[in-house]
Design an enzyme around this catalytic site. Structure first.
Site, short mmCIF file in Angstrom:
data_model
loop_
_atom_site.label_atom_id
_atom_site.label_comp_id
_atom_site.label_asym_id
_atom_site.label_seq_id
_atom_site.Cartn_x
_atom_site.Cartn_y
_atom_site.Cartn_z
N LYS A 22 13.64 45.62 40.86
CA LYS A 22 14.03 46.61 41.88
C LYS A 22 14.21 47.98 41.25
CE LYS A 22 18.48 47.09 43.10
NZ LYS A 22 19.05 48.44 43.00
N ASN A 23 14.95 48.04 40.14
CA ASN A 23 15.29 49.34 39.56
C ASN A 23 14.15 49.99 38.81
OD1 ASN A 23 17.74 49.12 40.76
ND2 ASN A 23 18.85 48.53 38.92
N CYS A 123 29.25 55.25 47.15
CA CYS A 123 28.95 53.92 47.68
C CYS A 123 30.12 53.02 47.26
CB CYS A 123 27.62 53.40 47.13
SG CYS A 123 27.71 52.92 45.42
N ARG A 405 18.84 43.73 49.45
CA ARG A 405 18.43 44.97 48.78
C ARG A 405 17.87 44.68 47.40
NH1 ARG A 405 22.66 49.74 49.35
NH2 ARG A 405 20.83 50.72 48.45
C1 EPZ Z 1 21.08 52.97 38.02
O1 EPZ Z 1 21.95 53.70 38.84
C2 EPZ Z 1 20.82 51.65 38.73
N1 EPZ Z 1 20.20 51.90 40.03
C3 EPZ Z 1 22.14 50.92 38.93
O2 EPZ Z 1 21.83 49.65 39.51
C4 EPZ Z 1 22.78 50.67 37.56
O3 EPZ Z 1 24.03 50.06 37.74
C5 EPZ Z 1 22.95 52.01 36.83
O4 EPZ Z 1 21.69 52.70 36.74
C6 EPZ Z 1 23.50 51.83 35.41
O5 EPZ Z 1 22.65 51.01 34.68
C7 EPZ Z 1 18.87 52.15 40.09
O6 EPZ Z 1 18.19 52.19 39.08
C8 EPZ Z 1 18.29 52.38 41.46
P1 EPZ Z 1 23.67 56.14 36.20
P2 EPZ Z 1 22.27 55.27 38.52
O7 EPZ Z 1 23.23 57.50 36.60
O8 EPZ Z 1 21.07 55.89 37.97
C9 EPZ Z 1 27.69 58.64 36.25
C10 EPZ Z 1 22.08 47.86 40.99
O9 EPZ Z 1 23.01 47.07 41.21
N2 EPZ Z 1 26.87 59.76 36.72
O10 EPZ Z 1 23.15 55.55 34.94
O11 EPZ Z 1 22.91 55.85 39.72
C11 EPZ Z 1 27.79 57.52 37.27
O12 EPZ Z 1 28.81 57.79 38.22
C12 EPZ Z 1 22.36 49.34 40.81
O13 EPZ Z 1 20.87 47.52 40.88
C13 EPZ Z 1 27.44 61.03 36.79
O14 EPZ Z 1 28.61 61.23 36.46
O15 EPZ Z 1 23.38 55.12 37.38
C14 EPZ Z 1 28.10 56.33 36.42
O16 EPZ Z 1 29.47 56.33 36.13
C15 EPZ Z 1 23.83 49.67 40.97
N3 EPZ Z 1 26.67 62.07 37.22
C16 EPZ Z 1 27.32 56.61 35.13
O17 EPZ Z 1 27.04 58.03 35.14
C17 EPZ Z 1 25.35 61.90 37.57
O18 EPZ Z 1 24.70 62.89 37.94
C18 EPZ Z 1 26.00 55.87 35.01
O19 EPZ Z 1 25.27 56.11 36.20
C19 EPZ Z 1 24.80 60.59 37.50
C20 EPZ Z 1 25.57 59.55 37.06
#
Ligand code: EPZ
Length: 427
Positions: A22-23, A123, A405
């Site tokens: 998915k990701n 979310c 999803r």
């Molecule tokens: C991706 O989300 C995945 N989703 C998530 O999978 C996964 O948990 C996550 O990466 C971490 O591996 C998809 O790929 C569609 P991040 P993403 O940006 O990109 C903070 C699932 O269950 N952050 O790596 O949104 C954020 O709040 C989903 O399949 C900021 O502060 O995750 C988090 O604490 C859930 N500012 C950390 O970084 C930003 O602009 C890591 O988030 C972006 C992120």
């Protein structure tokens, strides 16, 4: 809304096919925006989020054609074509339902020189800011405006110059947006402290297949030489390491043995290492991973971390499994601030879990009792399914749209390896 009913206690055994990731799919699909030629993606999983992303791309003028496939086949072949973009706006009503929509930001700025994307909002697992995405666009030369719940990014003169993006913390999505914006920039770009998840590698490999020039793939420093244009390609989506890890936990929690067909063992070493520490046997074969529970589960101390660390997307599933371990486990969630929504639901089934801040102490219990439980987010839903597979009696998981999803035909896959599971539609 649909519910899933599980009558627990069956040991799972047999071959279970792993679908496309998915990701990975959600970052490969927007790559179609980067060229007017067709991008064909194979092994695309049949998931609600993939359908949702296709709908978003249609709004932007991308045609999406799905090749016919047999009903018993997993995955699909989709050809996406952005011959001429008809919009560069990702609207609130789509983005609010699927935060991955933010992944059109980079490719739209790269291809069209501008993008207007609704702020995704939070979310269940956290407020999920996008500040790092916006800083990356600015570092590549875009001007950013925020107004009325939307972010607008513009490339001066219609094309990004490129630049140095240095992330203060690892972000998968922001790394993906930076990559997709940089590949069509005028000049070179560097991404420092880039995410190293296998899905990032899959994205880079797809972009290279489309003619992009990228080096340092899979490392924390990625260099991109901007190209004037990219061409179409045919690319196969990588197997889903989180789906595979989830079903590995199903084998472990039911005392069974599953052959996970098609998964890349190298993508899930932190998961398999943790399973081995818990007393599970792992055998790597050419085209499958054999996961066999032995006698009982040992407790673990685990902290989530960016790849190659233990994946946050595996935390809820391991928590369910460790509810049945012989002792107390300590799980620490370092990535998201609210990723313990499954705890009260597991407690309804007899789990003994104490949460203090980012840390959860899971004391193993002799048995779990089936109960009606509520899914709250994707991976929490899977933890409830796992607990139901091991619990005595019937478990009823409600709001399974969360599951749809991220898990392709879950009840079919689990039934085929011995689970007593069915989906009930409430019409
Ligand atoms: C991706 O989300 C995945 N989703 C998530 O999978 C996964 O948990 C996550 O990466 C971490 O591996 C998809 O790929 C569609 P991040 P993403 O940006 O990109 C903070 C699932 O269950 N952050 O790596 O949104 C954020 O709040 C989903 O399949 C900021 O502060 O995750 C988090 O604490 C859930 N500012 C950390 O970084 C930003 O602009 C890591 O988030 C972006 C992120």
């Amino acid at each position: 809304m649909d519910r899933i009913l599980i009558r627990g206690g069956n040991r799972l055994s047999g071959r279970l096919p792993i679908s496309g990731a998915k990701n990975a799919a959600l970052t490969l699909m927007p790559c179609a925006l980067l060229t007017e030629e067709p991008l064909t993606l194979r092994n695309l999983p049949r998931l609600a989020d993939v359908d949702g992303f296709g709908h978003l791309l249609n709004q932007l003028g991308v045609s999406t054609m799905v090749e016919g496939s047999r009903p018993d086949e997993f995955g699909r072949v989709m050809t996406l074509k952005a011959g001429r973009l008809t919009s560069t706006v990702a609207p609130y009503d789509i983005v609010r339902k699927m935060r991955a929509s933010i992944l059109v930001l980079g490719p739209l700025v790269g291809r069209a020189g501008e993008a207007t994307v609704s702020l995704p909002g939070g979310c269940a697992i956290g407020n999920r800011p996008i500040d790092l995405h916006l800083k990356a666009m600015e570092a590549l030369g875009a001007e950013i405006e925020l107004a009325a719940g939307y972010v607008k990014a513009m490339a001066p003169g219609g094309r990004l110059p490129g630049g140095r993006v240095s992330f203060p913390i690892v972000s998968v999505g922001a790394t993906e947006n930076a990559l997709m914006a940089a590949v069509l920039a005028k000049g070179p770009s560097v991404i420092e402290n880039a995410a190293r998840e296998p899905e990032i590698v899959d994205l880079c490999n797809c972009l290279v297949a489309m003619g992009a020039s990228i080096s340092g793939i899979g490392t924390e420093t990625i260099e991109i030489e901007g190209r004037d244009r990219l061409h179409g390609a045919t690319y196969r989506v990588m197997p889903d390491r989180i789906e595979a890890g989830s079903y590995a936990c199903a084998a472990a929690i039911t005392g069974g043995s599953l052959d996970l067909v098609g998964v890349a063992a190298a993508d899930m070493r932190a998961t398999t290492a943790a399973l081995i520490d818990a007393g599970v046997t792992i055998e790597e074969h050419a085209d499958f991973l054999r996961v066999t529970a032995t006698n009982g589960l040992s407790p673990l101390t685990l902290s989530t971390a960016p790849f190659p660390g233990f994946a946050t997307d595996m935390q809820a599933q391991f928590m369910a499994m460790l509810c049945m371990a012989d002792g107390a486990s300590v799980l620490t969630e370092t990535i998201f601030e609210n990723r313990y929504m499954h705890v009260p639901e597991l407690a309804r089934m007899g789990a003994d879990i104490q949460v203090r801040g980012r840390t959860a102490v899971v004391r193993g219990v002799d048995k779990m009792i089936g109960a009606p439980v509520m899914a709250t987010d994707l991976r929490a839903s899977m933890s409830l399914i796992l607990a139901g597979l091991a619990a005595e009696g019937e478990t009823q998981v409600q709001r399974v749209y969360h599951l749809d999803r991220g898990y392709e035909r879950l009840e079919e896959k689990l039934s085929a390896v011995g689970a007593d599971i069915e989906r009930v539609s409430d019409g």
